[in-house]
Design a protein around this motif. Structure first.
Motif, mmCIF file in Angstrom:
data_model
loop_
_atom_site.group_PDB
_atom_site.id
_atom_site.type_symbol
_atom_site.label_atom_id
_atom_site.label_comp_id
_atom_site.label_asym_id
_atom_site.label_seq_id
_atom_site.Cartn_x
_atom_site.Cartn_y
_atom_site.Cartn_z
ATOM 1 N N HIS B 319 0.809 -1.224 0.000
ATOM 2 C CA HIS B 319 0.000 0.000 0.000
ATOM 3 C C HIS B 319 0.839 1.269 0.000
ATOM 4 O O HIS B 319 0.363 2.345 0.328
ATOM 5 C CB HIS B 319 -0.961 -0.025 1.183
ATOM 6 N N ARG B 322 2.689 5.116 -3.632
ATOM 7 C CA ARG B 322 3.009 6.527 -3.885
ATOM 8 C C ARG B 322 4.469 6.881 -3.617
ATOM 9 O O ARG B 322 5.017 7.783 -4.233
ATOM 10 C CB ARG B 322 2.138 7.426 -3.014
ATOM 11 N N ASN B 350 -4.791 0.048 -8.030
ATOM 12 C CA ASN B 350 -4.013 1.282 -8.138
ATOM 13 C C ASN B 350 -3.571 1.573 -9.566
ATOM 14 O O ASN B 350 -2.753 2.452 -9.799
ATOM 15 C CB ASN B 350 -2.800 1.233 -7.198
ATOM 16 N N GLN B 353 -3.588 5.329 -11.065
ATOM 17 C CA GLN B 353 -2.481 6.161 -10.578
ATOM 18 C C GLN B 353 -1.176 5.782 -11.246
ATOM 19 O O GLN B 353 -0.420 6.631 -11.702
ATOM 20 C CB GLN B 353 -2.259 5.895 -9.086
#
Lengths: 366, 880
Positions: B319, B322, B350, B353
């Motif tokens: 997770h 980013r 995801n 993104q």
């Protein structure tokens, strides 16, 4: 397959290359951290910037430091506090006195500090005024999409301490809201177990300046400023329009704003002007720098201008605009210090805590 | 006061004699200045060796700075002038008992650095004293000095009992002394290749206690040492991990990663899933911190390690996508690694993104990086079925940007997407074709041509498109030529009417007008196929192709496990095992073999080959002569010969049979040493039980063992044999592991290991046969699902006929006894297919055995393809 006899690990700092040769399997991070430490120690000894000249200038100290910091490939004494006991840093005063009396730079007596239970602290420290200053510096890394949404935002903080306390002070730093910290890494002086149990940063500090801890903050945060760059290219040149404004800063002023726009190679000239602040454009690097001391209340700052391009221009070039700024007395994470208490010593020190928020790697895509 | 002036001396003629004079000056400060000048001259490479005696003269001083400078000079010159270095010994010895602990430490340290044998002799006494010094600063210095001495003379360290003193230091009250003792012991273990530091409960406690208190570097040494141990006990593993976990929050990144290494290596032994989960949770944030707050060099090392960690335990950073987003001013080496990890972490939730980031990356300036970004989009499309649409859309957007290398790279990955999802995206072919003439890279061209050939029936002008390439056929690279031949043949098979001339032309060019043998071969094959049986040609050329799959897992599991044990080390950065990139210092080193030392051959064994991973202990070419055949058992030896085949024919064979040994080295050939050996499995591991009998007149000692490379990759662990007195016998058991670096082709049968055993009288060679039923690990069972998914991912490349005794049921029982585990059965009348799994070390072996409907066959698959021949040999024997 090739078997090499030696491997080289290097880091580049301020135009100096620090190179380590290894002959067998080892931990590369240990080597890199050590080289980094070497650079930092040189920094504290020769003044802030380490250059070829300053290394040459102080070669005897360099030798002594290398000798003390490493033994047969093992890091030895690397704590600046301990080192300065064994090898005092050069200063003008000592140079003068030493020149006259022929006294040695070297302390002849054994440093008790390096082998005490807290090797980072000198023994027998005495200050006439006892004071401790804590700077909490937060930097914001973020990449903002063209639509103004952040692709990611991270706030990392550093707690820098300037400590001038006598004796063996035992300090505890209490935060009001430690739960917002996602990850912390501590100077060796911090008692980690205590933090783990009660979120109190408890430590016996080194004397002088040091970095007490680093932290990261979880969750999405509002950026204190916004930058809206619009840079478009057409067949006969380009248009630039960049707007800057402040967002939530808890009433604090955003200062020292610098907006940097690196234009693509095919841009030949740029005519830029701003309704506030100063704009500089470097023809050679093709970098525009827009400097604003603060954001005015009465108008919103805009940078505008035209670009001329060569034939090789591509329409879809998107420069990434970088921003820098500083906000005093503001923690973007919302971290608050409750108290700082002193045990083990009877004096009442002067204590100061200040917050600074600044831009880290803050990028706006155009 | 600047020291730079010392460099300015110039090399005037009288300089040396001037310096000489100054070195003997009455005043100490003048002498110090002079030594500084000498060292400055030395630094810039001038020869100042003639001043040795004069500089040494200055050592008699109470000025520590001057003393240090003299020591520095002496270290640099002692090697060149050993005769003169002896002169300094007196002073060293005196200083080693100085009142000032700094001086004592300095003296012992410097003596250890002087690599002159004759000085070493004088080091022992002072060193012994310093190891017991009352000042911890001296003790920590002395601890490291033992490692230095071991490198010079291992024998001296062992005979003088320094190892014991070092081990005693583990109980020192000062944690930094403990840490340095650990560092020294680790170094000695590296040099000698043997285990000295044992993980006993008390040692473990000492290390863990010191871990909290010692310096950051000491923590790294202790953690590295801890990671070498292992424990099978879940509770122990848990408590070690718990006590190591606080190190994850250290400011020093080396400490953090070393702690990760310890936790990763013990975590597998923890049975409690909650505890495992908790540890994973603790490791995530510190790894993220390494990436966000540290220097790029540290980020890079962290990323290379995270690459391994994500493959091993994806949940730790699942997770944290980013964090791996690329920052505009990251150095290129960091960007590349981040990209790789983003692909690994990409998942359905995801993908939006991630694709956005890849798209941004594809518009950067660095061409190599942009290509990798485009390729990343393609890999995501293949990895995540549901994201394929989005990925293709992004690729089309990129193609519209008309940047040449982006277009070309996009076409290359789209070809792969077509191979994963046939007949789904033909609609985009038109867009691709528009870019045909801008392609100038062979791989892109070849990809586009493949697409045209594959979908020729849906592209109206496919013939014209392909024809346009034929004019310059001879100028194309062979990759493009090969693809053109195939594409034209496909086109012809699909639209034979109007393309007859074209196929004729291209086959002519491929067979007559080229000297590329591959191209000619392919041309001829097509030609003959087409001329003999066009239908068959259709089946072959247009046949259904297997779908490709993206395996983000790039490192096979066995290798990954090994690399995970190397986390935080150089191996984790290279993703290669240490033996493959650094010469292991003195593998099995012996001081007596001094002759070899000057050269590279620090091993005692003859003709060590530098080429392979593990040193190859035999000269393979002369193996026939140098390795005598196993001799017949001598009559008086207390051993039985085991009849391997009889043993195997009883299906109920257990593994806990008493070990019968066979004489593998008779005393005549062993210079008085007789060796009997027998293999057995115990505690989940293969062991070689050895009986060593000394029939010689003198005691035998210094035993060491090495294996030649062998088909199962057998590797010896540490051989522990005490000295054997004349006419006495010692029994020992050597655990055998499997190591990828030990793989080598079979010399004879796959289960024969050639062994070199060394003792103080020489090196002796013999060989041992490991019965096939003992080779496979008890841990060979895998879940049906895992088995099937792996089975399907590999082609049927190793199908052989075998002789099988018995039906499928009796075979199951028989193989079970040899640790080949039944997985599933499939019946396609009249045939029956039975699937088995087995493990050689960590490597999973899979086999399908068919019964009925003709001769039985085995179909073997494994990701460790190098093991397959040996595995097949085992099966021949076991099934018979």
């Amino acid at each position: 397959m090739n078997l090499t006899k030696y491997l080289a690990i290097h880091i580049l700092r301020e135009d100096l290359c620090y190179l380590a040769i290894v002959a067998k399997e080892c931990s590369p991070l240990l080597v890199i951290e050590f080289l980094q430490r070497l650079h930092e120690v040189f920094g504290t000894y020769f003044g802030q910037s380490v250059t070829e000249a300053s290394v040459r200038e102080n070669f005897v100290i360099v030798y002594q430091l290398l000798d003390e910091m490493m033994d047969n490939g093992f890091p030895f004494t690397t704590e600046p506090n301990s080192l300065s006991e064994i090898i005092p840093p050069p200063n003008v005063f000592r140079a003068v006195v030493g020149g006259i009396t022929g006294q040695s730079n070297m302390k002849a007596d054994m440093n008790t500090g390096s082998m005490s239970m807290h090797p980072w602290r000198k023994a027998g420290v005495r200050h006439t005024t006892n004071e401790i200053y804590i700077d909490i510096i937060e930097s914001i890394d973020s990449t903002v999409e063209t639509n103004g949404m952040a692709a990611h935002t991270e706030v990392s903080g550093e707690v820098a301490v300037q400590c001038k306390l006598s004796g063996i002070p035992d300090l505890s730093l209490f935060f009001s809201n430690p739960h917002i910290l996602d990850d912390v890494s501590f100077h060796p002086c911090v008692r980690y177990n205590r933090y783990e149990q009660s979120k109190v940063v408890s430590f016996i500090p080194p004397d002088g300046n040091f970095k007490l801890m680093n932290y990261r903050v979880k969750g999405q945060l509002q950026l204190p400023i916004y930058v809206k760059p619009q840079i478009t290219f057409s067949t006969n040149g380009g248009r630039v329009n960049v707007m800057v404004g402040s967002k939530t800063t808890g009433g604090k002023v955003v200062e020292d704003i610098i907006i940097t726009i690196p234009f693509p190679k095919f841009v030949t000239t740029a005519t830029l002007s701003a309704n506030y602040g100063t704009v500089q454009y470097d023809d050679i690097t093709r970098i525009a720098k827009w400097t604003l001391s603060k954001i005015p209340k009465d108008k919103s700052p805009i940078l505008e201008g035209n670009l001329s391009t060569t034939a090789a221009a591509t329409m879809d070039s998107n420069p990434v605009v970088q921003a820098e700024f500083k906000i005093m007395q503001y923690a973007s994470s919302g971290l608050k210090v409750d108290t700082l208490t002193l045990h083990n010593e009877s004096y009442k020190p002067y204590k100061g805590v200040r917050f600074i928020t600044k831009a880290g790697k803050l990028h706006f895509r155009s | 006061m600047s020291d730079a002036k010392y460099f300015g001396g110039g090399s005037k003629k009288g300089e040396i004699s001037e310096l000489q004079e100054e070195l003997h000056h009455q005043r100490e400060d003048k002498r110090k200045e002079a030594v500084k000048k000498v060292i400055a001259a030395m630094t810039v490479g001038k020869d100042v060796s003639m001043l040795f005696t004069d500089v040494l003269n200055c050592i008699q001083t109470n000025n520590l700075e001057l003393k240090k400078l003299v020591y520095l000079y002496v270290i640099n010159h002692a090697k060149l002038q050993p005769e003169k270095a002896i002169l300094a010994v007196n002073t060293f010895q005196k200083d080693a008992s100085d009142l000032n602990p700094l001086v004592r430490a300095l003296a012992i340290r410097t003596m250890g650095c002087i690599r002159v044998d004759r000085v070493t002799e004088y080091l022992c006494e002072p060193l012994r004293n310093c190891l017991k010094d009352k000042d911890p600063y001296v003790r920590k210095t002395a601890a490291l000095c033992v490692a230095k001495l071991y490198d010079l003379s291992a024998e001296l360290v062992e005979t003088q009992g320094f190892l014991e003193l070092l081990i005693q230091l583990l109980s020192d009250s000062n944690p930094t002394v403990v840490a340095n003792a650990v560092a020294a012991l680790t170094e000695i273990e590296d040099i000698s290749g043997r285990t000295i530091l044992q993980l006993t409960a008390s040692n473990l406690n000492k290390l863990l206690a010191a871990l909290n208190e010692c310096t950051e570097w000491g923590q790294v040494f202790i953690l590295n040492s801890l990671s070498k141990f292992s424990t099978a006990d879940s509770k122990d593993a848990e408590s070690i991990c718990e006590r190591v976990a606080p190190r994850l929050n250290h400011a020093n990144s080396a400490v953090v990663l070393a702690a990760v290494k310890v936790i990763m290596s013990y975590m597998d032994h923890i049975e409690n899933p909650e505890a495992q989960k908790g540890l994973c949770k603790k490791m995530g944030p510190p790894l993220v911190t390494l990436l966000t707050t540290k220097e790029p060099e540290i980020q890079y090392v962290a990323l290379r390690n995270i690459n391994l960690i994500v493959q091993k335990k994806p949940s730790i950073l699942a997770h944290e996508m980013r964090v791996f987003f690329i920052k505009y001013n990251d150095p290129i080496y960091v960007k590349m690694e981040k990209l790789e990890i983003m692909i690994m972490l990409a998942a359905e939730r995801n993908i939006e993104q991630v694709l956005n980031e890849f798209k941004e990356a594809a518009s950067e300036v660095d061409v190599e990086f942009v290509r990798k970004a485009v390729r990343a989009i393609g890999r995501c499309a293949i990895k995540i079925d549901k994201a394929a649409d989005r990925c293709v859309a992004v690729l089309l957007e990129l193609i519209q940007m008309k940047v040449s290398y982006v277009v070309q790279e996009s076409i290359i990955v789209i070809k792969d997407i077509f191979r994963k999802y046939p007949n789904q995206y033909e609609s985009i072919i038109a867009t691709l074709c528009q870019n045909l003439d801008t392609l100038d890279e062979p791989e892109a061209k070849a990809s586009m041509i493949w697409i045209v050939g594959e979908y020729a029936e849906r592209i109206e002008n496919a013939d014209a498109l392909l024809d346009s390439f034929l004019d310059n056929f001879h100028d194309e690279s062979s990759q493009v030529q090969l693809q053109l031949v195939t594409a034209v043949v496909k086109l012809f098979l699909k639209r034979p009417k109007d393309t007859q001339d074209m196929v004729q032309k291209v086959l002519n060019m491929a067979t007559q007008e080229t000297d590329n043998p591959d191209l000619r071969d392919r041309g001829y094959i097509y030609w003959r196929l087409l001329s003999t049986d066009p239908e068959a040609a259709k089946n072959v050329v247009l046949g259904e192709k297997p779908l490709i799959s993206e395996s983000t897992i790039q490192i096979d599991e066995a290798m990954l496990s090994l690399l995970c044990r190397e986390i935080s080390s150089l191996a984790s950065v290279y993703h290669k095992l240490p033996d493959t990139f650094v010469t292991k210092l003195k593998e099995v080193r012996k001081d007596k073999v001094k002759k070899d030392r000057e050269t590279d051959g620090e091993s005692l064994l003859p003709q060590e080959q530098q080429g392979g991973g593990q040193p190859n202990i035999f000269d393979l070419d002369s193996v026939g002569e140098s390795l005598p055949q196993t001799s017949a058992p001598a009559a008086r030896a207390p051993v039985n010969v085991m009849d391997e085949l009889d043993f195997l024919s009883s299906p109920s064979t257990g593994v806990s049979q008493p070990v019968s040994k066979e004489i593998v080295l008779p005393a005549e050939r062993g210079n008085g040493m007789q060796v009997a050996a027998g293999a057995a499995r115990r505690g989940g591991q293969l062991h070689l039980d050895l009986t060593i009998q000394n029939q010689a007149g003198a005691p035998l000692g210094d035993f060491a063992i090495q294996f030649n490379k062998n088909p199962f990759g057998f590797a010896p662990t540490q051989l522990q044999v005490p000295p054997v007195n004349p006419m006495s016998t010692v029994e020992t058991s050597l655990a055998i592991s499997n190591h990828p670096n030990m793989f080598g082709p079979a010399q004879q049968a796959a289960n024969i290991i050639q062994i070199a055993l060394k003792n103080n009288s020489g090196v002796f060679y013999f060989q041992v046969t490991i019965p096939f039923h003992l080779i496979f690990s008890e841990a060979g069972e895998v879940s049906r699902d895992d088995y099937l998914s792996q089975w399907r991912s590999m082609p049927d490349e190793h199908v052989r006929e075998v002789q099988v005794a018995g039906d499928s049921n009796s075979v199951q029982g028989k193989l079970r006894g040899a640790n080949l585990f039944y997985v599933a059965k499939r019946t396609v009348a009249p045939q029956e297919f039975v699937y088995f799994s087995a493990k050689v070390g960590e490597a999973l072996m899979m086999v399908e055995v068919s019964f009925g409907g003709g001769p039985s066959r085995i179909n073997t698959k494994s990701r460790s393809a190098e093991l397959i021949p040996a595995f097949e040999q085992a099966l021949y024997t076991l099934l018979r």
